[in-house]
Write an enzyme that holds these catalytic residues in place. Structure first.
Site, mmCIF file in Angstrom:
data_model
loop_
_atom_site.group_PDB
_atom_site.id
_atom_site.type_symbol
_atom_site.label_atom_id
_atom_site.label_comp_id
_atom_site.label_asym_id
_atom_site.label_seq_id
_atom_site.Cartn_x
_atom_site.Cartn_y
_atom_site.Cartn_z
ATOM 1 N N PHE A 117 -3.684 26.398 -16.234
ATOM 2 C CA PHE A 117 -3.199 27.714 -16.660
ATOM 3 C C PHE A 117 -4.352 28.451 -17.328
ATOM 4 O O PHE A 117 -4.968 27.942 -18.260
ATOM 5 C CB PHE A 117 -2.019 27.611 -17.639
ATOM 6 N N ASP A 120 -12.024 25.981 -20.279
ATOM 7 C CA ASP A 120 -10.998 26.803 -20.918
ATOM 8 C C ASP A 120 -10.448 26.011 -22.105
ATOM 9 O O ASP A 120 -9.678 25.066 -21.933
ATOM 10 C CB ASP A 120 -9.892 27.119 -19.904
ATOM 11 N N LYS A 153 -6.016 31.863 -29.066
ATOM 12 C CA LYS A 153 -4.960 31.200 -29.847
ATOM 13 C C LYS A 153 -5.336 30.955 -31.307
ATOM 14 O O LYS A 153 -5.342 31.882 -32.110
ATOM 15 C CB LYS A 153 -4.563 29.897 -29.139
HETATM 16 C C1 LIG Z 1 -5.490 27.016 -21.425
HETATM 17 C C2 LIG Z 1 -5.041 28.430 -21.534
HETATM 18 N N1 LIG Z 1 -5.819 29.408 -21.058
HETATM 19 C C3 LIG Z 1 -5.463 30.699 -21.148
HETATM 20 C C4 LIG Z 1 -4.268 31.071 -21.707
HETATM 21 C C5 LIG Z 1 -3.890 32.517 -21.774
HETATM 22 O O1 LIG Z 1 -3.978 32.951 -23.084
HETATM 23 P P1 LIG Z 1 -3.272 34.331 -23.527
HETATM 24 O O2 LIG Z 1 -1.809 34.122 -23.411
HETATM 25 O O3 LIG Z 1 -3.753 34.531 -24.926
HETATM 26 O O4 LIG Z 1 -3.789 35.376 -22.602
HETATM 27 C C6 LIG Z 1 -3.421 30.082 -22.216
HETATM 28 C C7 LIG Z 1 -2.128 30.459 -22.795
HETATM 29 O O5 LIG Z 1 -1.231 29.673 -22.963
HETATM 30 C C8 LIG Z 1 -3.814 28.729 -22.130
HETATM 31 O O6 LIG Z 1 -3.038 27.761 -22.595
#
Ligand SMILES: Cc1ncc(COP(=O)(O)O)c(C=O)c1O
Length: 396
Positions: free
Chosen positions: A137, A223, A252
């Site tokens: 994700f 990520d 986050k």
């Molecule tokens: C691993 C990862 N990358 C990217 C995101 C996307 O982040 P945002 O919701 O702040 O755009 C998330 C959100 O849960 C995530 O868990």
């Protein structure tokens, strides 16, 4: 206003993009939150790994108060001291030399994709394709949902941008086979797939990807939006694996509850961005960066990471007991305080029942209960929360 009134207002005016529980959380303190009807909950989700330092942690509140008296926002047309200081702290404590600030995890990944493309254009004969993992994700912008390895996230958004392909997670051979010598510029991966079911990368896989990227001249992009900022006991998830990426994304927990995203890179890679090649109005503004500084300082100096290590072990022991007691618990996964309990059945009903009993958690990948409590959680709170979970599991 009560829960029901807030829900009615939401249903009437807010876009229908979320399936929400019928409660409105209005106050938080420590690891507890309260809804509009006055009910108290123990929070094992922490805004999905955002509130690493409790709700309304004094260091975060103080930083907001102090900075909001001085300066909330100015444009990136000017130098911003808290932004430069936060970038310095992030670089000091990571592999990176430069930081680009934005407002969310998706934007941080979007910046990583853009930087990789510019780097590919400048140094790799125009390579642009990003390989990412099944069940990953990476966000909800068009580029990052295309990088996301989940069909349900991409559904309905065709035509998707070109230049993304998915490979199986934890399968090094597939990664190597998937590389297109003319097109592939980098591999984007999470060290723990949070949304995909709390799937932890094998150390050999991440080390192998690093070696593969070095051998084939590709960028390794991690990520760390969910795994970053102490959640896996180290400040950044990659430190558990003895490797460093070329690019890393954060969001986050970095903002302590305020919206922030960051894309960090090695100098040689970061140099592919030049003035005008990427920007954000709010990215790195004085308020969020002051709070980010307070978060990182508290994480590094306040015993929080040690607590995360101790409480992670304690939590895991508690989950082991549940696994031994209930035959429908299939397995336990995770690191530090990002933990998952895989069930044989769907977990949504258990999440609902836990909420009714005063415990917040969520379910990912249909069958995995995910726990991401504040890193400041105590033994007593874990015992209480797992007691609620045990009671709910016993009813199944
Ligand atoms: C691993 C990862 N990358 C990217 C995101 C996307 O982040 P945002 O919701 O702040 O755009 C998330 C959100 O849960 C995530 O868990």
């Amino acid at each position: 206003m009560k829960n029901r009134d807030v829900a009615r207002l939401t249903d009437r005016y807010v876009a229908h993009t979320y399936a929400r529980y019928p409660v409105a959380l209005v106050r938080g303190k420590g690891a507890r939150v309260w809804d509009a009807d006055g009910r108290e909950y123990l929070d094992f989700l922490a805004g999905i790994a955002v509130n690493a330092l409790w709700h309304c942690h004094p260091a975060v509140v103080r930083a907001i108060q102090q900075q909001s008296r001085k300066l909330l926002h100015v444009s990136n047309l000017y130098h911003i001291l808290p932004q430069a200081e936060l970038a310095r702290e992030l670089c000091r404590h990571s592999f990176a030399d430069r930081v680009f600030f934005c407002n969310s995890g998706a934007e941080a990944n979007e910046a990583a994709v853009k930087l990789a493309r510019r780097y590919g254009g400048e140094h790799l004969g125009g390579k642009y394709e990003i390989l990412s993992a099944h069940n990953s994700f990476h966000g909800r912008t068009l580029a990052t949902l295309t990088a996301t390895g989940q069909e349900k996230v991409r559904a309905g958004y065709d035509p998707l941008p070109e230049g993304f392909r998915q490979i199986p997670f934890n399968d090094l051979r597939s990664a190597e086979d998937a590389i297109d010598a003319q097109r592939t510029v980098g591999i984007l991966v999470e060290s723990i797939q949070g949304e995909g079911g709390v799937n932890v990368a094998d150390p050999d896989y991440l080390r192998g990807l690093r070696e593969l990227c070095d051998r084939r001249g590709l960028l390794l992009i991690l990520d760390e939006v969910q795994t970053g900022m102490g959640r896996t006991v180290k400040l950044f998830g990659y430190e558990n694996f003895g490797i460093t990426p070329d690019i890393m994304t954060l969001a986050k927990a970095l903002g302590g509850g305020l919206p922030i995203g960051a894309m960090l890179a090695r100098e040689e890679v970061a140099n592919s961005f030049a003035p005008g090649s990427h920007a954000s109005t709010f990215g790195g503004n004085p308020l969020v960066c002051s709070v980010g500084l307070a978060v990182i300082k508290t994480l590094l100096s306040g015993g929080v990471m040690k607590n995360c290590a101790r409480m992670g072990k304690f939590f895991l022991q508690g989950l082991e007991k549940l696994k031994n007691r209930f035959s429908f618990v299939r397995g336990i996964r995770g690191k530090g305080l990002l933990l998952g309990l895989e069930l044989e059945m769907e977990g949504a009903k258990i999440v609902d029942e836990c909420m009714k009993e005063g415990l917040l958690l969520n379910c990912t990948a249909y069958k995995v209960l995910r726990f991401a409590p504040p890193l400041t959680i105590t033994e007593k709170e874990i015992t209480r929360g797992l007691g609620i979970l045990e009671k709910v599991l016993a009813r199944q």
